[in-house]
Enzyme design. Structure first.
Site, PDB file in Angstrom:
ATOM      1  N   ALA A   1     -82.852 -15.254  -6.314  1.00  0.00           N
ATOM      2  CA  ALA A   1     -81.600 -15.884  -5.886  1.00  0.00           C
ATOM      3  C   ALA A   1     -81.838 -17.313  -5.393  1.00  0.00           C
ATOM      4  O   ALA A   1     -82.927 -17.646  -4.948  1.00  0.00           O
ATOM      5  CB  ALA A   1     -80.971 -15.035  -4.778  1.00  0.00           C
TER       6      ALA A   1
ATOM      7  N   LYS B   1     -85.931 -11.520  -4.483  1.00  0.00           N
ATOM      8  CA  LYS B   1     -86.608 -12.661  -3.870  1.00  0.00           C
ATOM      9  C   LYS B   1     -85.569 -13.732  -3.566  1.00  0.00           C
ATOM     10  O   LYS B   1     -85.032 -14.368  -4.473  1.00  0.00           O
ATOM     11  CB  LYS B   1     -87.670 -13.251  -4.805  1.00  0.00           C
ATOM     12  CG  LYS B   1     -88.561 -14.242  -4.044  1.00  0.00           C
ATOM     13  CD  LYS B   1     -89.316 -15.191  -4.941  1.00  0.00           C
ATOM     14  CE  LYS B   1     -88.574 -16.435  -5.268  1.00  0.00           C
ATOM     15  NZ  LYS B   1     -88.180 -17.287  -4.141  1.00  0.00           N
TER      16      LYS B   1
ATOM     17  N   CYS C   1     -72.149 -23.771  -8.004  1.00  0.00           N
ATOM     18  CA  CYS C   1     -72.338 -23.893  -9.450  1.00  0.00           C
ATOM     19  C   CYS C   1     -71.015 -24.030 -10.188  1.00  0.00           C
ATOM     20  O   CYS C   1     -71.000 -24.491 -11.327  1.00  0.00           O
ATOM     21  CB  CYS C   1     -73.127 -22.701  -9.963  1.00  0.00           C
ATOM     22  SG  CYS C   1     -72.456 -21.153  -9.386  1.00  0.00           S
TER      23      CYS C   1
ATOM     24  N   GLU D   1     -76.299 -31.984 -13.638  1.00  0.00           N
ATOM     25  CA  GLU D   1     -75.834 -31.231 -12.459  1.00  0.00           C
ATOM     26  C   GLU D   1     -76.382 -31.929 -11.207  1.00  0.00           C
ATOM     27  O   GLU D   1     -77.595 -32.017 -11.028  1.00  0.00           O
ATOM     28  CB  GLU D   1     -76.335 -29.789 -12.519  1.00  0.00           C
ATOM     29  CG  GLU D   1     -75.768 -28.968 -11.370  1.00  0.00           C
ATOM     30  CD  GLU D   1     -76.199 -27.505 -11.398  1.00  0.00           C
ATOM     31  OE1 GLU D   1     -77.390 -27.232 -11.619  1.00  0.00           O
ATOM     32  OE2 GLU D   1     -75.322 -26.653 -11.179  1.00  0.00           O
TER      33      GLU D   1
HETATM   34  P1  NAD Z   1     -83.892 -23.033  -8.402  1.00  0.00           P
HETATM   35  O1  NAD Z   1     -83.778 -22.722  -9.847  1.00  0.00           O
HETATM   36  O2  NAD Z   1     -84.753 -24.154  -7.983  1.00  0.00           O
HETATM   37  O3  NAD Z   1     -84.417 -21.761  -7.595  1.00  0.00           O
HETATM   38  C1  NAD Z   1     -83.758 -20.514  -7.684  1.00  0.00           C
HETATM   39  C2  NAD Z   1     -84.739 -19.421  -7.288  1.00  0.00           C
HETATM   40  O4  NAD Z   1     -85.790 -19.374  -8.250  1.00  0.00           O
HETATM   41  C3  NAD Z   1     -85.406 -19.606  -5.935  1.00  0.00           C
HETATM   42  O5  NAD Z   1     -85.514 -18.342  -5.298  1.00  0.00           O
HETATM   43  C4  NAD Z   1     -86.779 -20.128  -6.313  1.00  0.00           C
HETATM   44  O6  NAD Z   1     -87.782 -19.815  -5.352  1.00  0.00           O
HETATM   45  C5  NAD Z   1     -87.041 -19.369  -7.595  1.00  0.00           C
HETATM   46  N1  NAD Z   1     -88.029 -19.975  -8.481  1.00  0.00           N
HETATM   47  C6  NAD Z   1     -88.416 -21.274  -8.570  1.00  0.00           C
HETATM   48  N2  NAD Z   1     -89.360 -21.417  -9.515  1.00  0.00           N
HETATM   49  C7  NAD Z   1     -89.587 -20.192 -10.039  1.00  0.00           C
HETATM   50  C8  NAD Z   1     -90.450 -19.691 -11.054  1.00  0.00           C
HETATM   51  N3  NAD Z   1     -91.278 -20.497 -11.721  1.00  0.00           N
HETATM   52  N4  NAD Z   1     -90.414 -18.376 -11.346  1.00  0.00           N
HETATM   53  C9  NAD Z   1     -89.572 -17.534 -10.691  1.00  0.00           C
HETATM   54  N5  NAD Z   1     -88.736 -17.955  -9.711  1.00  0.00           N
HETATM   55  C10 NAD Z   1     -88.733 -19.270  -9.393  1.00  0.00           C
HETATM   56  O7  NAD Z   1     -82.384 -23.209  -7.904  1.00  0.00           O
HETATM   57  P2  NAD Z   1     -81.872 -23.622  -6.452  1.00  0.00           P
HETATM   58  O8  NAD Z   1     -82.188 -25.071  -6.287  1.00  0.00           O
HETATM   59  O9  NAD Z   1     -82.343 -22.638  -5.437  1.00  0.00           O
HETATM   60  O10 NAD Z   1     -80.291 -23.386  -6.606  1.00  0.00           O
HETATM   61  C11 NAD Z   1     -79.450 -24.298  -7.218  1.00  0.00           C
HETATM   62  C12 NAD Z   1     -79.203 -23.935  -8.674  1.00  0.00           C
HETATM   63  O11 NAD Z   1     -78.671 -22.613  -8.770  1.00  0.00           O
HETATM   64  C13 NAD Z   1     -78.175 -24.824  -9.338  1.00  0.00           C
HETATM   65  O12 NAD Z   1     -78.607 -25.163 -10.636  1.00  0.00           O
HETATM   66  C14 NAD Z   1     -76.932 -23.939  -9.417  1.00  0.00           C
HETATM   67  O13 NAD Z   1     -76.008 -24.278 -10.410  1.00  0.00           O
HETATM   68  C15 NAD Z   1     -77.531 -22.606  -9.633  1.00  0.00           C
HETATM   69  N6  NAD Z   1     -76.583 -21.539  -9.269  1.00  0.00           N
HETATM   70  C16 NAD Z   1     -75.948 -20.863 -10.270  1.00  0.00           C
HETATM   71  C17 NAD Z   1     -75.029 -19.855  -9.960  1.00  0.00           C
HETATM   72  C18 NAD Z   1     -74.313 -19.096 -11.048  1.00  0.00           C
HETATM   73  O14 NAD Z   1     -73.669 -18.118 -10.740  1.00  0.00           O
HETATM   74  N7  NAD Z   1     -74.434 -19.499 -12.310  1.00  0.00           N
HETATM   75  C19 NAD Z   1     -74.764 -19.546  -8.623  1.00  0.00           C
HETATM   76  C20 NAD Z   1     -75.429 -20.264  -7.632  1.00  0.00           C
HETATM   77  C21 NAD Z   1     -76.349 -21.257  -7.967  1.00  0.00           C
END
Ligand code: NAD
Length: 508
Positions: A161, A187, A296, A395
């Site tokens: 998440a 996680k 998002c 974005e």
């Molecule tokens: P992120 O992609 O940086 O991180 C999301 C999660 O992925 C975190 O828990 C992070 O620790 C984990 N992560 C990072 N690298 C990873 C890897 N290599 N392997 C597995 N897990 C990994 O995103 P963020 O900055 O936390 O959140 C913002 C983003 O989330 C924006 O792009 C937003 O649009 C998106 N979002 C989408 C929705 C939807 O419903 N489509 C909802 C909320 C947020």
């Protein structure tokens, strides 16, 4: 480190650690620590030991052990547990709101009126939905057999998440998964573990068996990738950026897992020339600034038909300037900081680069005075940008709205569809035919008409195009969290079936 001004004392509350495995809190064993920072002040409010791969293994083992009992419970038993869960969440609503506001910098009015009630409603919805898991009804499709479909849980789900709505994202991932009989390891983002931990504790308090809900708080590269690639995890459900989603997809695919991806967005907001301008201006400001733009589905690109464009820009800027930035815990604060100083600087970078090719109508600055310590950024309106420019295409995930004009309806819809994303959109018009056409032709998982943002537990949320695939919330989410099995009974009771002749012997 303690912040006596806040009711939620994270360091005391989670002194036992930020991992929740088999019904109890433990400390991560990666050998590294991480600090949760209050983004409104820059103060560290909680330091914890990050999960390593051994903690992920322990959580997956707990979930695996809990699976036979939980998936074997009747839908009614799971429903009862989820009703109790919803009741516990409601009793503890204020604690959840305080913790979410502390770790995210969200104004209390947002967490009290949106994040927490939405989560309670989700739990109540899935309590009911748990009793409506259905397969196709039985039938004698071949004549000689009776067929039916069983809808079955998948096993251990590994979920990841983001930090923007930590509580709601935990709810969206955990509730449909466990309502359908799966067990889960979630996680959360390392910046925001507090409400996921509270959520898992509340599940235990409600009588959901140990091991059904587990939380591992670690870094994406270490704990995240290990969870996605784990051989005992049957499904990966990821919400986050498109870039990380692609990496997650690679790992999940190489281990042949069911995959659900909720990724980034760049929602268009299309205002036709017969729209109620007042409603559109209010909708644009609320829809772009919600959660300080870290949403998002937030309105990010307003396309306004030329006769309304200049007035829309003027009034939207004026309304943005009336929004009160401040302490998330103070009454009267409309908008809090971004999640971190790094995110604030990233957002400022997009706006600063845009100054070279567009006009910053309002905002575009870091506020002075008391707010300077926090990760605040002024609500920002940008005009006169080209459709193919960075500020229109990328974005940003901050309080930034860009406005562009269009002439014909065809052009407005084409521009709305012209990014890689397709999560959400809105159309503003008083003409039912125009609005209906926009709902058909805009490629997004959700299209609002004359509003932008509201979500409800009964309806699916999920993207088209680079915004991912699969649905959160609603009974559609059960398509992700269950698998269907065809069961076929022979009705003839004869040893020599007619079709055997295609393998041996001759037709008489
Ligand atoms: P992120 O992609 O940086 O991180 C999301 C999660 O992925 C975190 O828990 C992070 O620790 C984990 N992560 C990072 N690298 C990873 C890897 N290599 N392997 C597995 N897990 C990994 O995103 P963020 O900055 O936390 O959140 C913002 C983003 O989330 C924006 O792009 C937003 O649009 C998106 N979002 C989408 C929705 C939807 O419903 N489509 C909802 C909320 C947020």
């Amino acid at each position: 480190m303690h912040n006596p001004g806040h009711r939620f004392q994270a360091q005391d509350r989670f002194a036992d650690g930020a991992q929740y495995i088999a019904g109890r809190l433990t400390k991560g064993t990666s050998g590294r620590t991480h600090a949760v920072v209050d983004p409104a002040t820059g103060d560290e409010v909680y330091t914890y030991e990050l999960a390593g791969t051994a903690d992920v293994d322990a959580a997956v083992a707990a979930a695996r052990e809990a699976f036979p009992g939980w998936s074997g419970a009747t839908p009614g038993e799971r429903s009862d547990a989820l009703h109790r869960f919803a009741a516990v969440l409601a009793e503890r609503a204020e604690e959840f709101a305080q913790a979410e506001s502390l770790q995210c910098g969200k104004p209390l009015k947002l967490t009290r009126e949106f994040d927490v009630p939405g989560t309670i409603d989700n739990a109540a919805f899935f309590a009911g939905a748990a009793r409506h898991l259905q397969g196709q009804s039985a039938g004698e499709y071949s004549g000689d057999h009776t067929s039916y479909v069983r809808r079955e849980a998948i096993g251990v789900v590994g979920s990841i998440a983001p930090w923007n709505y930590p509580l709601q994202m935990a709810a969206w991932k955990i509730l449909p998964a466990i309502a359908a009989g799966n067990t889960i390891v979630l996680k959360p983002a390392e910046l925001t573990p507090l409400t996921s931990l509270l959520f898992a504790e509340a599940a235990t308090q409600a009588g959901i068996p140990d091991g059904v809900v587990n939380i591992v708080t670690g870094l994406g590269k270490e704990a995240g990738e290990h969870l996605v690639g784990h051989p005992d995890v049957a499904m990966t459900s990821f919400t986050g950026s498109t870039a990380v989603g692609k990496r997650v997809a690679e790992i999940a695919t190489s281990t042949v897992k069911r995959l659900h991806l909720e990724l980034g967005g760049k929602a268009p907001f299309v205002v036709f020339d017969d729209a109620d301008l007042d409603a559109a201006v209010h909708g644009a400001v609320a829809g772009s600034l919600i959660n300080t733009g870290q949403d998002c589905t937030a309105a990010t690109r307003a396309y306004v038909q030329r006769p309304l464009h200049d007035e829309f820009v003027r009034r939207t800027a004026a309304l943005m300037e009336s929004v009160r930035l401040g302490d998330p815990f103070a009454p009267g604060t409309d908008l809090g900081p971004l999640i971190s100083h790094a995110q604030r600087d990233r957002v400022a970078g997009f706006v600063d680069r845009a100054r070279g090719y567009a006009r910053v109508v309002t905002g575009g600055v870091v506020p002075e005075g008391d707010l300077k310590r926090g990760a605040y950024y002024a609500p920002t309106l940008v005009a006169d940008a080209a459709q193919d420019s960075e500020i229109v295409q990328a974005e940003i995930f901050g309080p930034v709205l860009v406005v562009l004009p269009f002439d014909t309806d065809d052009e407005g819809i084409a521009l709305a569809n012209d990014t890689p994303y397709g999560l959400a959109a809105s159309a503003w018009s008083r003409d039912v035919y125009r609005a209906n056409r926009a709902t058909r032709e805009i490629k997004a998982g959700c299209v609002w008409v004359n509003d932008h943002i509201p979500i409800i537990s009964e309806m699916p949320h999920g993207g088209y195009k680079a915004s991912g695939f699969g649905k959160d919330m609603s009974t559609y989410s059960f398509e992700e969290y269950t698998q269907v099995k065809h069961v076929m009974f022979d009705n003839t009771a004869v040893a020599e079936k007619d079709w055997h002749r295609t393998i041996f012997g001759d037709r008489p």
